[in-house]
Design a protein around this motif. Structure first.
Motif, PDB file in Angstrom:
ATOM      1  N   VAL A 158      26.689  91.795 115.816  1.00  0.00           N
ATOM      2  CA  VAL A 158      27.257  92.580 116.909  1.00  0.00           C
ATOM      3  C   VAL A 158      28.085  91.675 117.821  1.00  0.00           C
ATOM      4  N   ILE A 159      27.558  90.499 118.130  1.00  0.00           N
ATOM      5  CA  ILE A 159      28.269  89.552 118.989  1.00  0.00           C
ATOM      6  C   ILE A 159      29.571  89.098 118.334  1.00  0.00           C
ATOM      7  N   ILE A 160      29.529  88.804 117.048  1.00  0.00           N
ATOM      8  CA  ILE A 160      30.734  88.393 116.325  1.00  0.00           C
ATOM      9  C   ILE A 160      31.773  89.504 116.350  1.00  0.00           C
ATOM     10  N   PHE A 161      31.362  90.716 116.084  1.00  0.00           N
ATOM     11  CA  PHE A 161      32.295  91.848 116.088  1.00  0.00           C
ATOM     12  C   PHE A 161      32.912  92.044 117.461  1.00  0.00           C
ATOM     13  N   MET A 162      32.098  92.033 118.489  1.00  0.00           N
ATOM     14  CA  MET A 162      32.612  92.242 119.844  1.00  0.00           C
ATOM     15  C   MET A 162      33.559  91.116 120.262  1.00  0.00           C
ATOM     16  N   GLY A 163      33.224  89.894 119.908  1.00  0.00           N
ATOM     17  CA  GLY A 163      34.102  88.770 120.230  1.00  0.00           C
ATOM     18  C   GLY A 163      35.436  88.868 119.521  1.00  0.00           C
ATOM     19  N   LEU A 175      53.761  83.413 127.989  1.00  0.00           N
ATOM     20  CA  LEU A 175      53.304  82.024 127.948  1.00  0.00           C
ATOM     21  C   LEU A 175      53.867  81.210 126.786  1.00  0.00           C
ATOM     22  N   GLY A 176      54.528  81.871 125.864  1.00  0.00           N
ATOM     23  CA  GLY A 176      55.138  81.168 124.741  1.00  0.00           C
ATOM     24  C   GLY A 176      54.352  81.337 123.452  1.00  0.00           C
ATOM     25  N   LYS A 177      55.078  81.210 122.337  1.00  0.00           N
ATOM     26  CA  LYS A 177      54.458  81.396 121.022  1.00  0.00           C
ATOM     27  C   LYS A 177      53.396  80.356 120.735  1.00  0.00           C
ATOM     28  N   LYS A 178      53.678  79.110 121.084  1.00  0.00           N
ATOM     29  CA  LYS A 178      52.740  78.015 120.791  1.00  0.00           C
ATOM     30  C   LYS A 178      51.390  78.259 121.468  1.00  0.00           C
ATOM     31  N   PHE A 179      51.420  78.583 122.756  1.00  0.00           N
ATOM     32  CA  PHE A 179      50.183  78.829 123.483  1.00  0.00           C
ATOM     33  C   PHE A 179      49.415  80.000 122.890  1.00  0.00           C
ATOM     34  N   ALA A 180      50.122  81.095 122.615  1.00  0.00           N
ATOM     35  CA  ALA A 180      49.474  82.298 122.103  1.00  0.00           C
ATOM     36  C   ALA A 180      48.817  82.039 120.748  1.00  0.00           C
ATOM     37  N   LEU A 181      49.502  81.331 119.879  1.00  0.00           N
ATOM     38  CA  LEU A 181      48.931  81.028 118.561  1.00  0.00           C
ATOM     39  C   LEU A 181      47.725  80.102 118.662  1.00  0.00           C
ATOM     40  N   ILE A 182      47.832  79.078 119.504  1.00  0.00           N
ATOM     41  CA  ILE A 182      46.699  78.156 119.684  1.00  0.00           C
ATOM     42  C   ILE A 182      45.493  78.899 120.228  1.00  0.00           C
ATOM     43  N   ARG A 183      45.703  79.761 121.228  1.00  0.00           N
ATOM     44  CA  ARG A 183      44.587  80.516 121.808  1.00  0.00           C
ATOM     45  C   ARG A 183      43.958  81.451 120.789  1.00  0.00           C
ATOM     46  N   LEU A 184      44.782  82.098 119.997  1.00  0.00           N
ATOM     47  CA  LEU A 184      44.270  83.020 118.979  1.00  0.00           C
ATOM     48  C   LEU A 184      43.455  82.273 117.931  1.00  0.00           C
ATOM     49  N   VAL A 185      43.978  81.177 117.430  1.00  0.00           N
ATOM     50  CA  VAL A 185      43.276  80.399 116.404  1.00  0.00           C
ATOM     51  C   VAL A 185      41.972  79.846 116.941  1.00  0.00           C
ATOM     52  N   LEU A 186      41.990  79.273 118.142  1.00  0.00           N
ATOM     53  CA  LEU A 186      40.755  78.731 118.714  1.00  0.00           C
ATOM     54  C   LEU A 186      39.732  79.817 118.997  1.00  0.00           C
ATOM     55  N   SER A 187      40.188  80.984 119.406  1.00  0.00           N
ATOM     56  CA  SER A 187      39.260  82.096 119.640  1.00  0.00           C
ATOM     57  C   SER A 187      38.583  82.538 118.346  1.00  0.00           C
ATOM     58  N   ILE A 188      39.352  82.640 117.292  1.00  0.00           N
ATOM     59  CA  ILE A 188      38.780  83.050 116.007  1.00  0.00           C
ATOM     60  C   ILE A 188      37.795  82.009 115.494  1.00  0.00           C
TER      61      ILE A 188
END
Length: 50
Positions: free
Chosen positions: A10-15, A32-45
């Motif tokens: 459940v925690i994984i799905f919600m995150g 904020l720029g493509k670089k920031f958005a991609l880095i944030r997305l990858v680190l979040s996953i």
């Protein structure tokens, strides 16, 4: 939870649901720029998976 799902799943799905929204990603790319958005997305996953 009533159907026998593990709490960790459940925690994984919600995150994943809350951090990988396409409109938010597009907003971040524009503001904020493509670089920031991609880095944030990858680190979040990565953080969700671990």
């Amino acid at each position: 939870m009533k159907k026998g799902v593990k709490f960790s799943n459940v925690i994984i799905f919600m995150g994943a649901w809350s951090t990988t929204k396409i409109p938010m990603f597009l907003f971040e790319m524009g503001l904020l720029g493509k670089k920031f958005a991609l880095i944030r997305l990858v680190l979040s996953i990565i953080a969700i998976i671990k």
